[in-house]
Design an enzyme around this catalytic site. Structure first.
Site, short mmCIF file in Angstrom:
data_model
loop_
_atom_site.label_atom_id
_atom_site.label_comp_id
_atom_site.label_asym_id
_atom_site.label_seq_id
_atom_site.Cartn_x
_atom_site.Cartn_y
_atom_site.Cartn_z
N LYS A 40 -21.06 60.18 57.68
CA LYS A 40 -21.51 59.07 56.25
C LYS A 40 -20.92 57.93 56.75
CE LYS A 40 -19.24 60.22 52.05
NZ LYS A 40 -18.99 60.63 50.61
N SER A 80 -21.28 63.04 46.51
CA SER A 80 -21.50 61.77 47.96
C SER A 80 -22.40 61.49 48.33
CB SER A 80 -20.52 60.97 47.21
OG SER A 80 -19.53 61.16 47.73
N SER A 85 -18.12 66.40 47.16
CA SER A 85 -18.15 65.24 47.89
C SER A 85 -19.83 65.75 48.34
CB SER A 85 -18.70 64.27 47.67
OG SER A 85 -18.57 63.27 47.16
N1 GLN Z 1 -18.53 64.20 42.55
C1 GLN Z 1 -17.37 63.86 42.40
C2 GLN Z 1 -16.63 62.71 41.79
O1 GLN Z 1 -18.39 62.05 41.22
C3 GLN Z 1 -17.10 64.01 43.83
C4 GLN Z 1 -16.87 62.83 44.47
C5 GLN Z 1 -16.34 62.32 45.76
O2 GLN Z 1 -15.85 64.22 45.85
N2 GLN Z 1 -16.14 61.98 46.51
O3 GLN Z 1 -15.99 61.87 41.73
#
Ligand code: GLN
Length: 456
Positions: free
Chosen positions: A64, A139, A163
Site C-alpha cells: 500500500k 482504504s 481497511s
Molecule cells: N473505513 C475506515 C475509515 O474510513 C477504515 C479506514 C482504515 O482502516 N484505514 O476510517
C-alpha cells in the site's frame, strides 16, 4: 488464484517481469500508483544469483502506498506527499525483503487511509476486481485488487478500522488485521495511532499465515510492538464460536446473511459449536470510532504544514496563508473533514462531552469483548453489511460511507485480531466475506481455523 508456493524456485527475474506485465495489462483497474520495476529487477537478479535467499525468495508482492519503500515515491495517495522519496523502508517491508520477497509496486488507497472505498485517492479510484462499476473497498483497495487479480500472490495493507478486512471481503481474498502491536508500524504513514495495524492480503489463509509469521515481532523503532507471540499452529477441534446476532439483523443485505449462515453451518459440520451471542454495545462502536479516530488523525496530520513536511503552496504572503493554502491543496475533502471533527472533539469546550466520553465507551466495549471471550474462542459475523457498493453511490453522504465500517471497527477499538475470509458470492456474483474475531494474541488460532475451513 496463485499461491506463494507457485513462485518459489522459479526464476525471480521471470516472476517479476510476469507480475509487471500483469500489472500493466490490468491497468484499467487503477490498483497501482507506481511500479518499482528497476529496483525489483535488480533484486530479482540478486536472488537468481543466490545472493539473497529465504522463505520468499523471488516472490513478487505489492505494498500500500502509505508504506515507506524504496524504488518509487510514497504518496499516501495524496497531493501532500506527491513525489515524496522515502529515505528509509518500513520495518514490515524490510522483514519481507530479508526473506527474499520483491516489491514490484505501490498500491492505491484512500488518501492517508481515510475511507472505505478508495474513492478518496487524490489520483482516482480503484475498481473492484469482480465488477468494474463497483468500488474496491478501502482504504487498502489497491492491495486487495492486485491480490484478487492475481497480479501478485500477496500484498500489504494497513487497517485502522477495517481497511484490510473490508476490501478483502469486497474482492474475495483473505485479509488479516492482527492484534494491535503485532507488526511494527515504523515507516508507515500514521492515521490513528491507537488503532493502526499492519497486515496482509493473500489468496488463502496458509499464505497469510506465512506473511504474518515473517512480519510479526518486536521492533525497537515502534514502542507499541509486542514481543513476538505469533506461532503458526494446528486447528483446535470443537471450538466454541459465538455468532454476533446484532450483525445479522434485517438491515444487513440478505445475501450477506445467507452466506454467513452457510459458513456457520459448515463450522458446525466441522464439529464446532456455534451459538448466537448478543453484543448490544457494538452498535455504538461506530460513534466511538468516528470521534476517537478523527481526534488522532487531526493530531497526526498536524505535521504536514508545508514547512517541515509535505506540499508547500506558492504565492502566499503570510505564514498563516502558507499553512492554510498548503494544507488546503495537499489534503482531500475527507482528510479535512476528519481534521475538523478531530479538532472539534479535542477542543477544550467539547473534550469532556465527546472525546472523553468516547474513550469511556471504548473501555466498556473492550470489557464486553473480554467477557465474551471468557466463554467463546472466536466470534463470527459478516465483514460488511453489503457486498461492494457502486462507484459514486456513497460519496455524497459521509455518514452512509461510514456505516460500511460498522462491523469492522469494534475489533479495531479493542485491539483484537480479526480476519476476513471469502465465504461466498451474492446473487450478482460479488464476493462476500465473513469475519473471525478472537482474543488478543489469538491471531495464529484464527488463521488455523480459516485454513481448516478452506478444505472443509
Ligand atoms: N473505513 C475506515 C475509515 O474510513 C477504515 C479506514 C482504515 O482502516 N484505514 O476510517
Amino acid at each position: 488464484m496463485t499461491k506463494i508456493a507457485d513462485y518459489i524456485s522459479k526464476s525471480a527475474r521471470q516472476n517479476v517481469l510476469e507480475a509487471i506485465k500483469r500489472a500493466n495489462d490490468k491497468n484499467e483497474y487503477h490498483a497501482l500508483l507506481s511500479l518499482t520495476e528497476a529496483r525489483a529487477l535488480e533484486r530479482a537478479d540478486a536472488v537468481d544469483r543466490g545472493e539473497i535467499s529465504g522463505r520468499l525468495a523471488g516472490v513478487p508482492f505489492v505494498v500500500k502506498d502509505n508504506f515507506l519503500a524504496f524504488g518509487a515515491p510514497t504518496t499516501a495517495a495524496s497531493r501532500m506527499l506527491e513525489g515524496f522519496k522515502s529515505p528509509l523502508q518500513a520495518t514490515a517491508v524490510e522483514k519481507l525483503e530479508a526473506e527474499g520477497a520483491i516489491c514490484i509496486g505501490k498500491a492505491n488507497l484512500d488518501a492517508f487511509a481515510h475511507g472505505g472505498s478508495t474513492e478518496n485517492s487524490a489520483f482516482g479510484p480503484t475498481l473492484n476486481a469482480y465488477d468494474k462499476t463497483k468500488v474496491a473497498g478501502g482504504s487498502s483497495g489497491g492491495s486487495a485488487v492486485v491480490t484478487a487479480l492475481d497480479i501478485v500472490p500477496f500484498a500489504l495493507g494497513s487497517d485502522t478500522g477495517g481497511s484490510i478486512r473490508q476490501p478483502a471481503s469486497f474482492n474475495g481474498v483473505v485479509g488479516v488485521k492482527p492484534t494491535y502491536g503485532t507488526v511494527s508500524r515504523y515507516g508507515v504513514v500514521a492515521m490513528a495511532s491507537s488503532t493502526d495495524t499492519i497486515g496482509c492480503f493473500a489468496t488463502d489463509a496458509a499464505d497469510a499465515e506465512l506473511i504474518m509469521d515473517i512480519m510479526a515481532g518486536k521492533d525497537d523503532k515502534d514502542m507499541t510492538t509486542l514481543p513476538n507471540f505469533f506461532e503458526p499452529t494446528a486447528i483446535k477441534s470443537g471450538l466454541k464460536i459465538g455468532l454476533i446476532k446484532d450483525t445479522m439483523t434485517d438491515d444487513v443485505d440478505a445475501d450477506v446473511r445467507q452466506v454467513t449462515s452457510d459458513y456457520v453451518a459448515r463450522l458446525k459440520a466441522a464439529g464446532h459449536e456455534v451459538s448466537d451471542v448478543a453484543m448490544p454495545i457494538a452498535q455504538h462502536a461506530l460513534a466511538m470510532y468516528y470521534i476517537i479516530v478523527p481526534a488522532e488523525v487531526s493530531s497526526n496530520l498536524a505535521r504536514y504544514d508545508g514547512i517541515r513536511y509535505g506540499h508547500r503552496a506558492e504565492g502566499v504572503t503570510s505564514l498563516a496563508q502558507l499553512y492554510g493554502k498548503s494544507r488546503d491543496e495537499g489534503f482531500v475533502t475527507e482528510n479535512k473533514r476528519r481534521i475538523m471533527i478531530g479538532s472539534y472533539v479535542l477542543s477544550s469546550g467539547f473534550f469532556d462531552a465527546y472525546y472523553l466520553q468516547a474513550q469511556k465507551a471504548r473501555t466498556l466495549l473492550i470489557n464486553e469483548f473480554d467477557k465474551l471471550f471468557e466463554e467463546y474462542d472466536v466470534l463470527i459475523g459478516p465483514t460488511t453489511p453489503t457486498p461492494a457498493f457502486g462507484l459514486g453511490e456513497n460519496t455524497a453522504d459521509p455518514v452512509k460511507m461510514y456505516l460500511a465500517d460498522i462491523m469492522t471497527v469494534p475489533a479495531s477499538l479493542a485491539g483484537l485480531p480479526a480476519i476476513s475470509v471469502p465465504a461466498g458470492k451474492s446473487a450478482t456474483g460479488l464476493p462476500i466475506g465473513v469475519q473471525l474475531v478472537g482474543p488478543r494474541r489469538s491471531d495464529a488460532d484464527l488463521l488455523a481455523l480459516a485454513k481448516s475451513m478452506e478444505t472443509a
